[in-house]
Design a protein around this motif. Sequence first.
Motif, PDB file in Angstrom:
ATOM      1  N   GLY A  49       0.770  -1.241   0.000  1.00 15.91           N
ATOM      2  CA  GLY A  49       0.000   0.000   0.000  1.00 15.91           C
ATOM      3  C   GLY A  49       0.797   1.285   0.000  1.00 15.91           C
ATOM      4  O   GLY A  49       0.234   2.368   0.214  1.00 15.91           O
ATOM      5  N   HIS A  50       2.098   1.200  -0.223  1.00 15.76           N
ATOM      6  CA  HIS A  50       2.922   2.397  -0.302  1.00 15.76           C
ATOM      7  C   HIS A  50       2.921   2.943  -1.726  1.00 15.76           C
ATOM      8  O   HIS A  50       2.494   2.270  -2.666  1.00 15.76           O
ATOM      9  N   SER A  51       3.424   4.143  -1.883  1.00 21.03           N
ATOM     10  CA  SER A  51       3.559   4.738  -3.211  1.00 21.03           C
ATOM     11  C   SER A  51       4.967   4.521  -3.738  1.00 21.03           C
ATOM     12  O   SER A  51       5.938   4.502  -2.968  1.00 21.03           O
ATOM     13  N   ILE A  52       5.046   4.375  -5.043  1.00 18.56           N
ATOM     14  CA  ILE A  52       6.345   4.239  -5.673  1.00 18.56           C
ATOM     15  C   ILE A  52       6.446   5.298  -6.773  1.00 18.56           C
ATOM     16  O   ILE A  52       5.501   5.537  -7.519  1.00 18.56           O
ATOM     17  N   GLY A  53       7.583   5.973  -6.801  1.00 20.03           N
ATOM     18  CA  GLY A  53       7.820   7.001  -7.797  1.00 20.03           C
ATOM     19  C   GLY A  53       9.198   6.836  -8.397  1.00 20.03           C
ATOM     20  O   GLY A  53      10.009   6.030  -7.937  1.00 20.03           O
ATOM     21  N   MET A  54       9.466   7.596  -9.427  1.00 11.12           N
ATOM     22  CA  MET A  54      10.732   7.482 -10.154  1.00 11.12           C
ATOM     23  C   MET A  54      11.751   8.488  -9.639  1.00 11.12           C
ATOM     24  O   MET A  54      11.408   9.622  -9.316  1.00 11.12           O
ATOM     25  N   HIS A  55      13.001   8.026  -9.601  1.00 17.58           N
ATOM     26  CA  HIS A  55      14.095   8.881  -9.129  1.00 17.58           C
ATOM     27  C   HIS A  55      15.287   8.775 -10.079  1.00 17.58           C
ATOM     28  O   HIS A  55      16.433   8.833  -9.649  1.00 17.58           O
ATOM     29  N   SER A  56      14.990   8.580 -11.354  1.00 19.58           N
ATOM     30  CA  SER A  56      15.952   8.421 -12.444  1.00 19.58           C
ATOM     31  C   SER A  56      16.361   6.959 -12.598  1.00 19.58           C
ATOM     32  O   SER A  56      16.120   6.123 -11.711  1.00 19.58           O
ATOM     33  N   ASP A  57      16.980   6.684 -13.713  1.00 22.32           N
ATOM     34  CA  ASP A  57      17.430   5.319 -13.992  1.00 22.32           C
ATOM     35  C   ASP A  57      18.860   5.105 -13.518  1.00 22.32           C
ATOM     36  O   ASP A  57      19.172   4.110 -12.874  1.00 22.32           O
ATOM     37  N   THR A  58      19.728   6.067 -13.826  1.00 18.43           N
ATOM     38  CA  THR A  58      21.148   5.894 -13.501  1.00 18.43           C
ATOM     39  C   THR A  58      21.591   6.662 -12.269  1.00 18.43           C
ATOM     40  O   THR A  58      22.612   6.324 -11.668  1.00 18.43           O
ATOM     41  N   HIS A  59      20.861   7.722 -11.931  1.00 21.41           N
ATOM     42  CA  HIS A  59      21.242   8.614 -10.833  1.00 21.41           C
ATOM     43  C   HIS A  59      22.595   9.261 -11.097  1.00 21.41           C
ATOM     44  O   HIS A  59      23.273   9.709 -10.170  1.00 21.41           O
ATOM     45  N   HIS A  60      22.957   9.348 -12.367  1.00 23.99           N
ATOM     46  CA  HIS A  60      24.223   9.976 -12.767  1.00 23.99           C
ATOM     47  C   HIS A  60      23.930  11.441 -13.097  1.00 23.99           C
ATOM     48  O   HIS A  60      23.484  11.772 -14.198  1.00 23.99           O
ATOM     49  N   TYR A  61      24.191  12.322 -12.151  1.00 20.67           N
ATOM     50  CA  TYR A  61      23.774  13.721 -12.252  1.00 20.67           C
ATOM     51  C   TYR A  61      24.266  14.395 -13.526  1.00 20.67           C
ATOM     52  O   TYR A  61      23.497  15.044 -14.241  1.00 20.67           O
ATOM     53  N   LYS A 111      25.223  13.268 -16.299  1.00 20.52           N
ATOM     54  CA  LYS A 111      24.686  12.702 -17.535  1.00 20.52           C
ATOM     55  C   LYS A 111      23.225  13.102 -17.731  1.00 20.52           C
ATOM     56  O   LYS A 111      22.845  13.595 -18.787  1.00 20.52           O
ATOM     57  N   ILE A 112      22.405  12.894 -16.721  1.00 20.19           N
ATOM     58  CA  ILE A 112      20.971  13.124 -16.919  1.00 20.19           C
ATOM     59  C   ILE A 112      20.626  14.602 -17.002  1.00 20.19           C
ATOM     60  O   ILE A 112      19.613  14.971 -17.616  1.00 20.19           O
ATOM     61  N   TYR A 113      21.454  15.460 -16.421  1.00 13.88           N
ATOM     62  CA  TYR A 113      21.179  16.894 -16.466  1.00 13.88           C
ATOM     63  C   TYR A 113      21.978  17.611 -17.558  1.00 13.88           C
ATOM     64  O   TYR A 113      22.028  18.841 -17.590  1.00 13.88           O
ATOM     65  N   ALA A 114      22.570  16.852 -18.470  1.00 12.05           N
ATOM     66  CA  ALA A 114      23.308  17.477 -19.562  1.00 12.05           C
ATOM     67  C   ALA A 114      22.369  18.153 -20.548  1.00 12.05           C
ATOM     68  O   ALA A 114      22.716  19.156 -21.169  1.00 12.05           O
ATOM     69  N   SER A 115      21.151  17.614 -20.705  1.00 15.87           N
ATOM     70  CA  SER A 115      20.172  18.187 -21.625  1.00 15.87           C
ATOM     71  C   SER A 115      18.802  17.610 -21.299  1.00 15.87           C
ATOM     72  O   SER A 115      18.690  16.608 -20.579  1.00 15.87           O
ATOM     73  N   VAL A 116      17.782  18.226 -21.858  1.00 15.94           N
ATOM     74  CA  VAL A 116      16.429  17.691 -21.679  1.00 15.94           C
ATOM     75  C   VAL A 116      16.323  16.331 -22.352  1.00 15.94           C
ATOM     76  O   VAL A 116      15.657  15.420 -21.846  1.00 15.94           O
ATOM     77  N   ASP A 117      16.968  16.167 -23.496  1.00 17.79           N
ATOM     78  CA  ASP A 117      16.950  14.866 -24.177  1.00 17.79           C
ATOM     79  C   ASP A 117      17.539  13.781 -23.284  1.00 17.79           C
ATOM     80  O   ASP A 117      16.986  12.679 -23.188  1.00 17.79           O
ATOM     81  N   ASN A 118      18.670  14.074 -22.659  1.00 16.83           N
ATOM     82  CA  ASN A 118      19.278  13.092 -21.753  1.00 16.83           C
ATOM     83  C   ASN A 118      18.349  12.748 -20.606  1.00 16.83           C
ATOM     84  O   ASN A 118      18.228  11.585 -20.197  1.00 16.83           O
ATOM     85  N   TRP A 119      17.707  13.783 -20.074  1.00 12.23           N
ATOM     86  CA  TRP A 119      16.780  13.547 -18.968  1.00 12.23           C
ATOM     87  C   TRP A 119      15.647  12.617 -19.398  1.00 12.23           C
ATOM     88  O   TRP A 119      15.311  11.664 -18.691  1.00 12.23           O
ATOM     89  N   LEU A 120      15.066  12.890 -20.554  1.00 17.76           N
ATOM     90  CA  LEU A 120      13.949  12.070 -21.031  1.00 17.76           C
ATOM     91  C   LEU A 120      14.386  10.644 -21.316  1.00 17.76           C
ATOM     92  O   LEU A 120      13.635   9.693 -21.046  1.00 17.76           O
ATOM     93  N   ASP A 121      15.582  10.470 -21.872  1.00 18.08           N
ATOM     94  CA  ASP A 121      16.090   9.113 -22.106  1.00 18.08           C
ATOM     95  C   ASP A 121      16.159   8.333 -20.799  1.00 18.08           C
ATOM     96  O   ASP A 121      15.749   7.170 -20.719  1.00 18.08           O
ATOM     97  N   ASP A 122      16.689   8.984 -19.783  1.00 18.81           N
ATOM     98  CA  ASP A 122      16.840   8.338 -18.485  1.00 18.81           C
ATOM     99  C   ASP A 122      15.475   8.070 -17.848  1.00 18.81           C
ATOM    100  O   ASP A 122      15.222   6.986 -17.317  1.00 18.81           O
ATOM    101  N   PHE A 123      14.601   9.069 -17.923  1.00 18.88           N
ATOM    102  CA  PHE A 123      13.278   8.939 -17.297  1.00 18.88           C
ATOM    103  C   PHE A 123      12.473   7.822 -17.964  1.00 18.88           C
ATOM    104  O   PHE A 123      11.805   7.027 -17.284  1.00 18.88           O
ATOM    105  N   ALA A 124      12.526   7.774 -19.284  1.00 25.31           N
ATOM    106  CA  ALA A 124      11.782   6.740 -19.999  1.00 25.31           C
ATOM    107  C   ALA A 124      12.275   5.349 -19.625  1.00 25.31           C
ATOM    108  O   ALA A 124      11.483   4.392 -19.553  1.00 25.31           O
ATOM    109  N   ALA A 125      13.571   5.234 -19.361  1.00 21.18           N
ATOM    110  CA  ALA A 125      14.136   3.925 -19.016  1.00 21.18           C
ATOM    111  C   ALA A 125      13.617   3.431 -17.672  1.00 21.18           C
ATOM    112  O   ALA A 125      13.193   2.275 -17.547  1.00 21.18           O
TER     113      ALA A 125
END
Length: 295
Positions: free
Chosen positions: A141-153, A155-169
């Motif tokens: 009964g807890h909630s689960i949310g996303m906190h990135s795929d790699t947690h590699h700051y 890399k994921i914050y290099a661009s919006v495209d990078n962020w979306l790639d990671d988030f989609a994964a």
Amino acid sequence: MNETYWGSVRFFRHLYTTVFVIILFLPVLAVIWFWQVSIAAPRSTVQIEKDRKFQVAMERTATDAFPYQKKYPGLFAGLPAKRTVAANTVYLTFDDGPSPLTEKILDVLKHYRIKATFFVVGRCLESAAGQETARRILREGHSIGMHSDTHHYRKIYASVDNWLDDFAAVEKKLADITGVRPTIFRFPGGSINVYNAHLYQELIAEMTRRGYVYFDWNISNGDALGLSARAETLVANVVSRQPDNSRTVVLMHDSAGKTETLKALPRIIEHYRTQGLSFGRLSNDVWPVTFGYRS
């Protein structure tokens, strides 16, 4: 005096003068009128064409100015019709799992019969144990949310495209493992940090456009600073702070090394219970606590 004027020579002189002036200016007035009519139609046509071109440009801007908007067309979540603001409620949140520690945290929460929220990292879902922990989080009964795929700051914050790639994964992993598509997430490091300072507004705008809700926090136990903090310090970090509003979102971590967080958890729960507060789990219909834009 009026009787003398009407019908007098002066009266007829004024009358003739007035008629003469009117006759003289009629052609001029006609020319002006036809000139106005002749240019009005072309002007309207030009304006219509300008308006049309402006609308097309705006539509093109909305669809083509940011190519990343076309990425992952299925990566959308529906926003709720309305959001609730639960007063006097504590939301315990745990980042960076799942890990073996997550199982023990779930045991504590089960003992106290309260719900919490886990923002998980995709790379921690690659083992069978991590996948089973994710399923247990939802099963209890807890909630689960996303906190990135790699947690590699960087890399994921290099661009919006990078962020979306990671988030989609990470979104796909959770959907495949649990059968549920999460609609909430937490930015690694929070929505505004030194790694995303150059594009956080774009990230927030794009994720909001896609219907996902992000949560920051207004109280932290301080366990993100390293492994040296003792449980007593973590408890003190929580109980000594009061949020700016009636909603309390507490940041904690459940990665493998955060054993002091596990030790501190029962005392944190009891602290809020003695204050008469209730515990809740985050969802997309809960009004989020966020850091807000910086000027």
